[in-house]
Design an enzyme around this catalytic site. Sequence first.
Site, PDB file in Angstrom:
ATOM      1  N   ARG A 104     -16.205   4.417   1.199  1.00  6.06           N
ATOM      2  CA  ARG A 104     -14.915   3.986   0.641  1.00  6.06           C
ATOM      3  C   ARG A 104     -15.185   3.572  -0.803  1.00  6.06           C
ATOM      4  O   ARG A 104     -15.978   2.662  -1.060  1.00  6.06           O
ATOM      5  CB  ARG A 104     -14.326   2.816   1.432  1.00  6.06           C
ATOM      6  CG  ARG A 104     -13.133   2.178   0.720  1.00  6.06           C
ATOM      7  CD  ARG A 104     -12.354   1.216   1.570  1.00  6.06           C
ATOM      8  NE  ARG A 104     -11.535   1.918   2.541  1.00  6.06           N
ATOM      9  CZ  ARG A 104     -10.490   1.382   3.171  1.00  6.06           C
ATOM     10  NH1 ARG A 104     -10.137   0.128   2.935  1.00  6.06           N
ATOM     11  NH2 ARG A 104      -9.789   2.086   4.046  1.00  6.06           N
ATOM     12  N   HIS A 131      -6.863   9.542   1.544  1.00  5.14           N
ATOM     13  CA  HIS A 131      -7.251   8.711   2.697  1.00  5.14           C
ATOM     14  C   HIS A 131      -7.107   9.560   3.972  1.00  5.14           C
ATOM     15  O   HIS A 131      -6.246   9.301   4.816  1.00  5.14           O
ATOM     16  CB  HIS A 131      -6.373   7.467   2.747  1.00  5.14           C
ATOM     17  CG  HIS A 131      -6.879   6.393   3.664  1.00  5.14           C
ATOM     18  ND1 HIS A 131      -8.126   6.431   4.270  1.00  5.14           N
ATOM     19  CD2 HIS A 131      -6.305   5.227   4.078  1.00  5.14           C
ATOM     20  CE1 HIS A 131      -8.290   5.353   5.016  1.00  5.14           C
ATOM     21  NE2 HIS A 131      -7.212   4.606   4.923  1.00  5.14           N
ATOM     22  N   GLN A 134      -6.939   8.133   7.771  1.00  4.71           N
ATOM     23  CA  GLN A 134      -5.679   7.535   8.209  1.00  4.71           C
ATOM     24  C   GLN A 134      -4.724   8.609   8.733  1.00  4.71           C
ATOM     25  O   GLN A 134      -3.984   8.378   9.689  1.00  4.71           O
ATOM     26  CB  GLN A 134      -5.028   6.785   7.040  1.00  4.71           C
ATOM     27  CG  GLN A 134      -3.749   6.070   7.424  1.00  4.71           C
ATOM     28  CD  GLN A 134      -3.994   4.902   8.361  1.00  4.71           C
ATOM     29  OE1 GLN A 134      -4.850   4.061   8.096  1.00  4.71           O
ATOM     30  NE2 GLN A 134      -3.253   4.817   9.454  1.00  4.71           N
ATOM     31  N   ASP A 219       3.613   2.612   2.183  1.00 10.25           N
ATOM     32  CA  ASP A 219       2.324   1.990   1.894  1.00 10.25           C
ATOM     33  C   ASP A 219       2.578   0.934   0.823  1.00 10.25           C
ATOM     34  O   ASP A 219       3.672   0.889   0.234  1.00 10.25           O
ATOM     35  CB  ASP A 219       1.351   3.080   1.406  1.00 10.25           C
ATOM     36  CG  ASP A 219      -0.082   2.596   1.220  1.00 10.25           C
ATOM     37  OD1 ASP A 219      -0.409   1.478   1.665  1.00 10.25           O
ATOM     38  OD2 ASP A 219      -0.879   3.350   0.617  1.00 10.25           O
ATOM     39  N   CYS A 259       0.105   2.467   7.097  1.00 14.31           N
ATOM     40  CA  CYS A 259      -1.353   2.440   7.321  1.00 14.31           C
ATOM     41  C   CYS A 259      -1.881   1.017   7.426  1.00 14.31           C
ATOM     42  O   CYS A 259      -2.963   0.817   8.001  1.00 14.31           O
ATOM     43  CB  CYS A 259      -2.070   3.210   6.218  1.00 14.31           C
ATOM     44  SG  CYS A 259      -1.862   2.520   4.557  1.00 14.31           S
ATOM     45  N   ARG A 287      -7.002   4.597  14.729  1.00 15.17           N
ATOM     46  CA  ARG A 287      -8.110   4.812  13.786  1.00 15.17           C
ATOM     47  C   ARG A 287      -9.428   4.900  14.557  1.00 15.17           C
ATOM     48  O   ARG A 287     -10.299   5.703  14.240  1.00 15.17           O
ATOM     49  CB  ARG A 287      -8.176   3.666  12.767  1.00 15.17           C
ATOM     50  CG  ARG A 287      -6.997   3.594  11.803  1.00 15.17           C
ATOM     51  CD  ARG A 287      -6.968   4.755  10.837  1.00 15.17           C
ATOM     52  NE  ARG A 287      -8.195   4.887  10.069  1.00 15.17           N
ATOM     53  CZ  ARG A 287      -8.506   4.173   8.978  1.00 15.17           C
ATOM     54  NH1 ARG A 287      -7.632   3.305   8.496  1.00 15.17           N
ATOM     55  NH2 ARG A 287      -9.653   4.356   8.334  1.00 15.17           N
TER      56      ARG A 287
END
Length: 304
Positions: A104, A131, A134, A219, A259, A287
């Site tokens: 990340r 991402h 996700q 988001d 998310c 996840r």
Amino acid sequence: MAPRHFLTLNDLSTDELEALVDHASFLRRDWRAGNVRDTLKNRVLAMIFEKSSTRTRVSFEAGMTQLGGSAMFLSPRDTQLGRGEPIEDSAIVISSMVDAVMIRTFAHDTVERFAAASRVPVINALTDEYHPCQLLADMQTYREHRGSIRGATVAWIGDGNNMCHSYINAAAQFDFHLNVACPEGYEPDAALMETYGDRVTVMRDPADAARGAQLLVTDVWASMGQEDEQKARQRAFASYQISPSLMSVANPDALFMHCLPAHRGEEISVDMMEHPSSVVWHEAENRLHAQKALLEFLILNRLG
Ligand code: CP
Ligand code: NVA
């Protein structure tokens, strides 16, 4: 044989993605039934985090343990990565000792450079641009509630950010149309829009994007690394909020996803997480299952 990587959704074919999501649902049921699975016994995942995380760290670490392996948390603060050791040198060394690497970070280029020098699969666990992990969980969650997403309309309300970019890739891979409602100046990446223009419609009015949609997603207004822009973004995005009133113009069966982490009162109204359309907790748990399927696929080269 060169390792497979997962830097964006485009690293897998549509068939592979669909099979992976199905396998993730199997892993969810299997784990909830209390069955023990040790497909990754003695395997090690290195997890490099240059940004904060709750879900990604817990799901990858728990996932490796649940499959019989282990995960190692590495931060730039206490590795040589933070003291300027070249990414390629770090990739050669780390990948000579573990079975997969999860990263990340900020620039997407960092995961690409690491992957190019790595002997083992590299997973993008969020960059400024994408991402994809996700999206595996989101696609699994949609399928578990509503079946195939093929042909659906999905409304993205808010910033044209990393999550939005991965939704654009998902629109092409899983065959749905994406309406993006965002203020001027916050559109998704121009090159991505050029490539996937037939899959994405950018709009200004959230209600236009949400009308008749089967899934509404949003988001945070300011992503990690954009903390200095928080005030300006609060002004620009003030009318880009998912609320029960926006849900009422969507398809009556529409789902709401985020998310997480969520900022109640900003991109969602205070009551949105508990709205009947909300599947955010199921999405967050997925996840774990989606990434266990991904780890088996990349490390063992098999789906199921
Ligand atoms: N959704 C997500 O990636 O959450 P974290 O930042 O907590 O990992
Ligand atoms: N767009 C957000 C997603 C967090 C999971 C960020 O990059 O901070």
